[in-house]
Design a protein around this motif. Structure first.
Motif, PDB file in Angstrom:
ATOM      1  N   LEU A  73       0.830  -1.201   0.000  1.00 13.52           N
ATOM      2  CA  LEU A  73       0.000   0.000   0.000  1.00 13.52           C
ATOM      3  C   LEU A  73       0.869   1.258   0.000  1.00 13.52           C
ATOM      4  CD1 LEU A  73      -2.768   1.292   0.076  1.00 13.52           C
ATOM      5  CD2 LEU A  73      -2.754   1.031   2.562  1.00 13.52           C
ATOM      6  N   GLY A  74       1.947   1.230   0.776  1.00 14.63           N
ATOM      7  CA  GLY A  74       2.869   2.370   0.785  1.00 14.63           C
ATOM      8  C   GLY A  74       3.483   2.609  -0.584  1.00 14.63           C
ATOM      9  N   LEU A  75       3.865   1.541  -1.255  1.00 14.59           N
ATOM     10  CA  LEU A  75       4.444   1.662  -2.590  1.00 14.59           C
ATOM     11  C   LEU A  75       3.420   2.226  -3.581  1.00 14.59           C
ATOM     12  CD1 LEU A  75       6.751   1.255  -4.569  1.00 14.59           C
ATOM     13  CD2 LEU A  75       6.049  -1.129  -4.808  1.00 14.59           C
ATOM     14  N   ILE A  76       2.186   1.760  -3.494  1.00 14.58           N
ATOM     15  CA  ILE A  76       1.127   2.274  -4.375  1.00 14.58           C
ATOM     16  C   ILE A  76       0.946   3.774  -4.163  1.00 14.58           C
ATOM     17  CG2 ILE A  76      -1.381   2.240  -4.759  1.00 14.58           C
ATOM     18  CD1 ILE A  76      -1.184  -0.834  -4.244  1.00 14.58           C
ATOM     19  N   LYS A  77       0.966   4.206  -2.897  1.00 16.84           N
ATOM     20  CA  LYS A  77       0.794   5.639  -2.602  1.00 16.84           C
ATOM     21  C   LYS A  77       1.967   6.462  -3.132  1.00 16.84           C
ATOM     22  CE  LYS A  77      -2.361   5.299   1.244  1.00 16.84           C
ATOM     23  NZ  LYS A  77      -2.735   5.829   2.546  1.00 16.84           N
ATOM     24  N   ILE A  78       3.181   5.940  -3.012  1.00 20.54           N
ATOM     25  CA  ILE A  78       4.351   6.651  -3.546  1.00 20.54           C
ATOM     26  C   ILE A  78       4.245   6.769  -5.063  1.00 20.54           C
ATOM     27  CG2 ILE A  78       6.845   6.457  -3.969  1.00 20.54           C
ATOM     28  CD1 ILE A  78       7.043   5.243  -1.112  1.00 20.54           C
ATOM     29  N   LEU A  79       3.892   5.677  -5.730  1.00 18.90           N
ATOM     30  CA  LEU A  79       3.753   5.698  -7.186  1.00 18.90           C
ATOM     31  C   LEU A  79       2.654   6.665  -7.621  1.00 18.90           C
ATOM     32  CD1 LEU A  79       4.214   1.900  -7.955  1.00 18.90           C
ATOM     33  CD2 LEU A  79       5.876   3.741  -8.294  1.00 18.90           C
ATOM     34  N   ARG A 138       1.766   9.401  -6.106  1.00 16.68           N
ATOM     35  CA  ARG A 138       2.308  10.766  -5.962  1.00 16.68           C
ATOM     36  C   ARG A 138       3.211  11.127  -7.141  1.00 16.68           C
ATOM     37  NH1 ARG A 138       3.898  10.690   0.401  1.00 16.68           N
ATOM     38  NH2 ARG A 138       1.766  10.641   1.171  1.00 16.68           N
ATOM     39  N   LEU A 139       3.799  10.122  -7.755  1.00 17.33           N
ATOM     40  CA  LEU A 139       4.648  10.341  -8.929  1.00 17.33           C
ATOM     41  C   LEU A 139       3.840  10.277 -10.226  1.00 17.33           C
ATOM     42  CD1 LEU A 139       7.672   8.121  -7.821  1.00 17.33           C
ATOM     43  CD2 LEU A 139       7.571  10.618  -7.832  1.00 17.33           C
ATOM     44  N   ASN A 140       2.516  10.225 -10.078  1.00 12.82           N
ATOM     45  CA  ASN A 140       1.602  10.119 -11.217  1.00 12.82           C
ATOM     46  C   ASN A 140       1.828   8.862 -12.051  1.00 12.82           C
ATOM     47  OD1 ASN A 140       0.129  12.479 -10.659  1.00 12.82           O
ATOM     48  ND2 ASN A 140       1.767  13.714 -11.551  1.00 12.82           N
ATOM     49  N   LEU A 141       2.210   7.791 -11.382  1.00 12.20           N
ATOM     50  CA  LEU A 141       2.382   6.499 -12.048  1.00 12.20           C
ATOM     51  C   LEU A 141       1.245   5.581 -11.621  1.00 12.20           C
ATOM     52  CD1 LEU A 141       6.202   6.012 -11.474  1.00 12.20           C
ATOM     53  CD2 LEU A 141       5.082   6.691 -13.583  1.00 12.20           C
ATOM     54  N   ALA A 142       0.619   4.951 -12.586  1.00 10.99           N
ATOM     55  CA  ALA A 142      -0.477   4.025 -12.294  1.00 10.99           C
ATOM     56  C   ALA A 142      -0.319   2.781 -13.147  1.00 10.99           C
ATOM     57  CB  ALA A 142      -1.817   4.687 -12.576  1.00 10.99           C
ATOM     58  N   ALA A 143      -0.722   1.670 -12.587  1.00  9.04           N
ATOM     59  CA  ALA A 143      -0.644   0.405 -13.319  1.00  9.04           C
ATOM     60  C   ALA A 143      -1.714   0.357 -14.398  1.00  9.04           C
ATOM     61  CB  ALA A 143      -0.833  -0.758 -12.358  1.00  9.04           C
ATOM     62  N   SER A 144      -1.368  -0.191 -15.535  1.00  7.94           N
ATOM     63  CA  SER A 144      -2.366  -0.376 -16.580  1.00  7.94           C
ATOM     64  C   SER A 144      -3.035  -1.739 -16.426  1.00  7.94           C
ATOM     65  CB  SER A 144      -1.729  -0.253 -17.965  1.00  7.94           C
ATOM     66  OG  SER A 144      -0.706  -1.212 -18.108  1.00  7.94           O
ATOM     67  N   MET A 145      -2.450  -2.598 -15.583  1.00  6.70           N
ATOM     68  CA  MET A 145      -2.993  -3.922 -15.352  1.00  6.70           C
ATOM     69  C   MET A 145      -2.511  -4.379 -13.977  1.00  6.70           C
ATOM     70  SD  MET A 145      -2.355  -7.401 -17.573  1.00  6.70           S
ATOM     71  CE  MET A 145      -2.537  -6.496 -19.090  1.00  6.70           C
ATOM     72  N   THR A 146      -3.315  -5.183 -13.308  1.00  3.07           N
ATOM     73  CA  THR A 146      -2.911  -5.743 -12.031  1.00  3.07           C
ATOM     74  C   THR A 146      -3.217  -7.236 -12.016  1.00  3.07           C
ATOM     75  OG1 THR A 146      -5.031  -5.289 -10.986  1.00  3.07           O
ATOM     76  CG2 THR A 146      -3.321  -3.601 -10.756  1.00  3.07           C
ATOM     77  N   ALA A 147      -2.578  -7.950 -11.118  1.00  6.00           N
ATOM     78  CA  ALA A 147      -2.827  -9.373 -10.942  1.00  6.00           C
ATOM     79  C   ALA A 147      -2.925  -9.631  -9.442  1.00  6.00           C
ATOM     80  CB  ALA A 147      -1.700 -10.200 -11.554  1.00  6.00           C
ATOM     81  N   GLY A 148      -3.758 -10.560  -9.055  1.00  6.06           N
ATOM     82  CA  GLY A 148      -3.930 -10.864  -7.645  1.00  6.06           C
ATOM     83  C   GLY A 148      -3.167 -12.124  -7.256  1.00  6.06           C
ATOM     84  N   ARG A 149      -3.033 -12.281  -5.961  1.00  4.88           N
ATOM     85  CA  ARG A 149      -2.427 -13.492  -5.419  1.00  4.88           C
ATOM     86  C   ARG A 149      -2.845 -13.620  -3.962  1.00  4.88           C
ATOM     87  NH1 ARG A 149       1.159 -11.330  -2.160  1.00  4.88           N
ATOM     88  NH2 ARG A 149       2.622  -9.778  -2.813  1.00  4.88           N
ATOM     89  N   SER A 150      -2.700 -14.786  -3.432  1.00  2.92           N
ATOM     90  CA  SER A 150      -3.037 -15.014  -2.031  1.00  2.92           C
ATOM     91  C   SER A 150      -1.762 -14.880  -1.212  1.00  2.92           C
ATOM     92  CB  SER A 150      -3.622 -16.417  -1.856  1.00  2.92           C
ATOM     93  OG  SER A 150      -3.747 -16.702  -0.484  1.00  2.92           O
TER      94      SER A 150
END
Length: 75
Positions: free
Chosen positions: A52-58, A60-72
């Protein structure tokens, strides 16, 4: 701080103290810290918090994933 507050009644000490544990002055102390962090009840919230911290940092840098994958986290 947010994760520490949210998990304060669940964990024996703040999550941040497991992730950023103080310096170990003996091999036994270091092994204890490693084993605590490997415990699923600690490891899963730690992984989620770091992600979650990494997502928030990204964001702030205006970087967003175009695709995501889940895992357990438990497997």
């Amino acid at each position: 701080d947010f994760a520490d507050q949210q998990l304060r009644e669940t964990l024996p000490k703040p999550l941040s103290q497991y992730i950023f544990s103080p310096s170990a002055y003996s091999e036994a102390e270091e092994n204890t810290q490693v084993e605590e962090l490997k415990n699923t009840k600690i490891a899963q919230p730690a992984i989620g918090t770091i992600q979650l911290g990494l997502i928030k940092i990204l964001a702030r840098l205006n970087l967003a994933a175009s695709m995501t994958a889940g895992r357990s986290l438990g497997e």
